[in-house]
Write an enzyme that holds these catalytic residues in place. Structure first.
Site, PDB file in Angstrom:
ATOM      1  N   ASN A 152       0.810  -1.226   0.000  1.00 52.85           N
ATOM      2  CA  ASN A 152       0.000   0.000   0.000  1.00 52.85           C
ATOM      3  C   ASN A 152       0.845   1.280   0.000  1.00 52.85           C
ATOM      4  O   ASN A 152       0.370   2.340   0.397  1.00 52.85           O
ATOM      5  CB  ASN A 152      -1.000  -0.013   1.167  1.00 52.85           C
ATOM      6  CG  ASN A 152      -0.326  -0.266   2.499  1.00 52.85           C
ATOM      7  OD1 ASN A 152       0.890  -0.154   2.605  1.00 52.85           O
ATOM      8  ND2 ASN A 152      -1.105  -0.591   3.511  1.00 52.85           N
ATOM      9  N   ARG A 291       2.845   6.341  11.939  1.00 49.68           N
ATOM     10  CA  ARG A 291       2.176   5.817  13.124  1.00 49.68           C
ATOM     11  C   ARG A 291       1.965   6.973  14.101  1.00 49.68           C
ATOM     12  O   ARG A 291       2.860   7.798  14.309  1.00 49.68           O
ATOM     13  CB  ARG A 291       3.007   4.725  13.812  1.00 49.68           C
ATOM     14  CG  ARG A 291       3.004   3.392  13.097  1.00 49.68           C
ATOM     15  CD  ARG A 291       1.619   2.733  13.071  1.00 49.68           C
ATOM     16  NE  ARG A 291       1.607   1.477  12.325  1.00 49.68           N
ATOM     17  CZ  ARG A 291       1.158   1.334  11.074  1.00 49.68           C
ATOM     18  NH1 ARG A 291       0.664   2.369  10.416  1.00 49.68           N
ATOM     19  NH2 ARG A 291       1.164   0.147  10.489  1.00 49.68           N
ATOM     20  N   GLN A 320      -5.944   2.971  18.359  1.00 56.27           N
ATOM     21  CA  GLN A 320      -6.951   2.826  17.294  1.00 56.27           C
ATOM     22  C   GLN A 320      -7.952   1.748  17.650  1.00 56.27           C
ATOM     23  O   GLN A 320      -7.513   0.665  18.046  1.00 56.27           O
ATOM     24  CB  GLN A 320      -6.248   2.521  15.966  1.00 56.27           C
ATOM     25  CG  GLN A 320      -5.390   3.674  15.519  1.00 56.27           C
ATOM     26  CD  GLN A 320      -4.856   3.550  14.093  1.00 56.27           C
ATOM     27  OE1 GLN A 320      -4.154   4.409  13.647  1.00 56.27           O
ATOM     28  NE2 GLN A 320      -5.187   2.513  13.387  1.00 56.27           N
ATOM     29  N   HIS A 344      -7.832   5.931  10.080  1.00 56.12           N
ATOM     30  CA  HIS A 344      -6.709   5.232   9.438  1.00 56.12           C
ATOM     31  C   HIS A 344      -7.187   4.532   8.155  1.00 56.12           C
ATOM     32  O   HIS A 344      -7.692   3.411   8.204  1.00 56.12           O
ATOM     33  CB  HIS A 344      -6.147   4.205  10.429  1.00 56.12           C
ATOM     34  CG  HIS A 344      -4.837   3.615  10.007  1.00 56.12           C
ATOM     35  ND1 HIS A 344      -4.084   2.824  10.826  1.00 56.12           N
ATOM     36  CD2 HIS A 344      -4.139   3.717   8.846  1.00 56.12           C
ATOM     37  CE1 HIS A 344      -2.989   2.442  10.194  1.00 56.12           C
ATOM     38  NE2 HIS A 344      -3.001   2.973   8.984  1.00 56.12           N
TER      39      HIS A 344
HETATM   40  P1  NAD Z   1      10.213   1.035   4.553  1.00 56.22           P
HETATM   41  O1  NAD Z   1      10.745  -0.046   5.430  1.00 56.22           O
HETATM   42  O2  NAD Z   1      10.322   0.882   3.083  1.00 56.22           O
HETATM   43  O3  NAD Z   1      10.919   2.419   4.945  1.00 56.22           O
HETATM   44  C1  NAD Z   1      11.040   2.872   6.243  1.00 56.22           C
HETATM   45  C2  NAD Z   1      12.253   3.797   6.299  1.00 56.22           C
HETATM   46  O4  NAD Z   1      12.249   4.438   7.592  1.00 56.22           O
HETATM   47  C3  NAD Z   1      13.578   3.063   6.159  1.00 56.22           C
HETATM   48  O5  NAD Z   1      14.340   3.664   5.149  1.00 56.22           O
HETATM   49  C4  NAD Z   1      14.215   3.204   7.534  1.00 56.22           C
HETATM   50  O6  NAD Z   1      15.625   3.274   7.484  1.00 56.22           O
HETATM   51  C5  NAD Z   1      13.605   4.520   7.998  1.00 56.22           C
HETATM   52  N1  NAD Z   1      13.713   4.711   9.446  1.00 56.22           N
HETATM   53  C6  NAD Z   1      13.544   3.816  10.448  1.00 56.22           C
HETATM   54  N2  NAD Z   1      13.786   4.380  11.625  1.00 56.22           N
HETATM   55  C7  NAD Z   1      14.096   5.675  11.391  1.00 56.22           C
HETATM   56  C8  NAD Z   1      14.461   6.756  12.212  1.00 56.22           C
HETATM   57  N3  NAD Z   1      14.608   6.614  13.539  1.00 56.22           N
HETATM   58  N4  NAD Z   1      14.697   7.939  11.629  1.00 56.22           N
HETATM   59  C9  NAD Z   1      14.609   8.093  10.287  1.00 56.22           C
HETATM   60  N5  NAD Z   1      14.295   7.088   9.445  1.00 56.22           N
HETATM   61  C10 NAD Z   1      14.044   5.897   9.998  1.00 56.22           C
HETATM   62  O7  NAD Z   1       8.710   1.225   5.014  1.00 56.22           O
HETATM   63  P2  NAD Z   1       7.513   1.915   4.208  1.00 56.22           P
HETATM   64  O8  NAD Z   1       6.855   0.920   3.334  1.00 56.22           O
HETATM   65  O9  NAD Z   1       8.017   3.184   3.625  1.00 56.22           O
HETATM   66  O10 NAD Z   1       6.505   2.208   5.413  1.00 56.22           O
HETATM   67  C11 NAD Z   1       6.897   3.054   6.472  1.00 56.22           C
HETATM   68  C12 NAD Z   1       5.859   3.032   7.569  1.00 56.22           C
HETATM   69  O11 NAD Z   1       4.656   3.660   7.111  1.00 56.22           O
HETATM   70  C13 NAD Z   1       5.392   1.632   7.994  1.00 56.22           C
HETATM   71  O12 NAD Z   1       6.284   1.018   8.882  1.00 56.22           O
HETATM   72  C14 NAD Z   1       4.061   1.938   8.634  1.00 56.22           C
HETATM   73  O13 NAD Z   1       4.238   2.266   9.994  1.00 56.22           O
HETATM   74  C15 NAD Z   1       3.573   3.169   7.878  1.00 56.22           C
HETATM   75  N6  NAD Z   1       2.432   2.852   6.976  1.00 56.22           N
HETATM   76  C16 NAD Z   1       1.242   3.466   7.175  1.00 56.22           C
HETATM   77  C17 NAD Z   1       0.163   3.153   6.375  1.00 56.22           C
HETATM   78  C18 NAD Z   1      -1.176   3.838   6.540  1.00 56.22           C
HETATM   79  O14 NAD Z   1      -2.187   3.319   6.063  1.00 56.22           O
HETATM   80  N7  NAD Z   1      -1.247   4.978   7.182  1.00 56.22           N
HETATM   81  C19 NAD Z   1       0.292   2.186   5.371  1.00 56.22           C
HETATM   82  C20 NAD Z   1       1.543   1.607   5.156  1.00 56.22           C
HETATM   83  C21 NAD Z   1       2.607   1.934   5.980  1.00 56.22           C
END
Ligand code: NAD
Length: 393
Positions: A152, A291, A320, A344
């Site tokens: 997503n 989050r 949530q 959400h």
């Molecule tokens: P991803 O794993 O591709 O990317 C996450 C990035 O965050 C990585 O590059 C990682 O190095 C970085 N990161 C981790 N800790 C960090 C920190 N302390 N400071 C800076 N960067 C940091 O993940 P993604 O697919 O891009 O998704 C990211 C997040 O988005 C998911 O883990 C989820 O919590 C959230 N999400 C929300 C929804 C929604 O419906 N709202 C849907 C999908 C994902």
């Protein structure tokens, strides 16, 4: 593991991440049985789910898995009832082998519940973001945690771009004015700006963060920035002309718009707090679809009220469903606007639901067959973090 990590960084700017995902595999240990107890915690879909079968992530439509799972002889329990010791979740987790849950209505799998879940071997997130599982506790019990990586990320990136625009352009109060029957252009225009010429930065430049930046290129922003301990591949950064800032305070102090796109883990819980908000540009806009708990609830509400933030928008909440009196539902900036909060749903468009339902089935199939799982889907396995995204380990 390092191989699949660097691969996942490549995939984060690939136009077809799902196709790439298929080509790399890593074995995860499984002990497949027949007649497993599979527990799914999903959200109630009500009438909408009865009328719209593509709402797959609901209790009613069960990710489209029931017929298949029962034909294989498994017991499939699906519920939205997840709070307290008498809930379907807590009663059934004690002997379930597989837990499926969505981030949209998560069954919070605490260390205490993991302790009680004697048969649990695999937790599958139907979506992206597995912070609802105590990952360290899962590690210590060697429970595997997988998600449908990439399923997503476009859905969320589009929502982020929309949220940035609606804050910067002061859209919500303008629409509310129209619904009220009023018409006072100056009350809206006094706090409406163009995105062109602004500095936009993402905390986390993974699959979603990178896609947000990519989508902002045509807006002619002044500069794109990112903060992430994992640097982007050089070519990926060059392609969109994004600059990395290594210190978080320096990063936020340069941004007109900050968007949060990192997972929730020990290193990001409360990351955007009262101290950090002081380093933001006065009147910056903040968008968080990652989050809720990454941003301190009360500090954000106070910063919006004081005008330190001009706007806050997102779809994720520290709990949530969010309680009726959650301050983020009604908080406003001094001009009565700046709130773009929604439930959400950014990652649960009908398009996304089709992808994460199919991805969940694929993970289950691999598990049943003892086949290797797609490495990018694996968060924790064999007592270790396989992903590089949940903090520097
Ligand atoms: P991803 O794993 O591709 O990317 C996450 C990035 O965050 C990585 O590059 C990682 O190095 C970085 N990161 C981790 N800790 C960090 C920190 N302390 N400071 C800076 N960067 C940091 O993940 P993604 O697919 O891009 O998704 C990211 C997040 O988005 C998911 O883990 C989820 O919590 C959230 N999400 C929300 C929804 C929604 O419906 N709202 C849907 C999908 C994902």
């Amino acid at each position: 593991i390092m191989g699949c990590y660097s691969w996942s960084k490549q995939a984060c700017y690939s136009p077809l991440p799902h196709d790439l995902l298929k080509s790399h595999q890593l074995t995860i240990r499984t002990t497949p049985n027949s007649n497993m107890k599979i527990l799914a915690i999903l959200y109630q879909g009500g009438n909408a789910a009865k009328e719209e079968p593509r709402l797959l992530g609901t209790v009613e439509n069960e990710l489209g898995l029931r017929e298949w799972l029962t034909s294989l002889g498994h017991e499939f329990i699906v519920s939205d009832d997840k709070e307290g010791p008498d809930s379907v979740f807590e009663k059934n987790i004690v002997d379930a082998e597989v837990l499926i849950t969505t981030p949209f209505h998560p069954g919070y799998l605490t260390a205490d519940l993991i302790n009680k879940a004697k048969n649990l071997k695999i937790c599958i997130t139907a979506g992206v973001g597995s912070d609802h599982v105590d990952l360290n506790a899962a590690r210590s019990r060697a429970i595997s945690v997988l998600e449908v990586t990439g399923s997503n990320v476009v859905s969320v990136a589009e929502h982020v771009v929309m949220s940035i625009l609606l804050l910067v352009r002061n859209f919500v109060p303008a629409h509310e004015m129209i619904e009220r029957g009023d018409w006072q252009v100056s009350d809206i225009a006094r706090n409406a700006f163009d995105l062109e010429g602004k500095v936009v930065g993402t905390i986390g430049a993974g699959r979603i963060g990178y896609r947000v930046l990519q989508r902002l290129v045509p807006f002619n922003v002044k500069e794109l920035l990112y903060y992430d301990y994992n640097p982007l591949p050089e070519q990926a950064a060059k392609d969109i002309n994004v600059r990395r800032v290594e210190k978080l305070e320096d990063f936020v102090s340069q941004c007109d718009v900050v968007t949060v796109n990192c997972p929730l883990h020990e290193g990001t819980r409360g990351l955007v707090n009262a101290d950090l908000l002081k380093h933001f540009k006065k009147g910056a806009w903040l968008v968080n679809t990652a989050r809720g708990a990454i941003c301190d609830k009360d500090a954000v509400a106070a910063a919006l009220k004081s005008g330190q933030l001009s706007g806050y928008s997102g779809d994720v909440w520290n709990v949530q469903p969010a309680p009726k009196d959650h301050v983020w539902r009604t908080m406003k900036n001094p001009l009565g606007g700046g709130n773009g909060m929604v439930p959400h749903y950014s990652g649960t468009t009908l398009d996304a639901q089709a992808r994460y339902a199919a991805g969940t089935k694929e993970i289950l199939e691999n598990y049943f067959n003892g086949a290797p799982q797609t490495p990018a889907n694996i968060i924790v396995d064999g007592g270790k973090y396989v992903t590089g995204s949940y903090g520097q380990r």
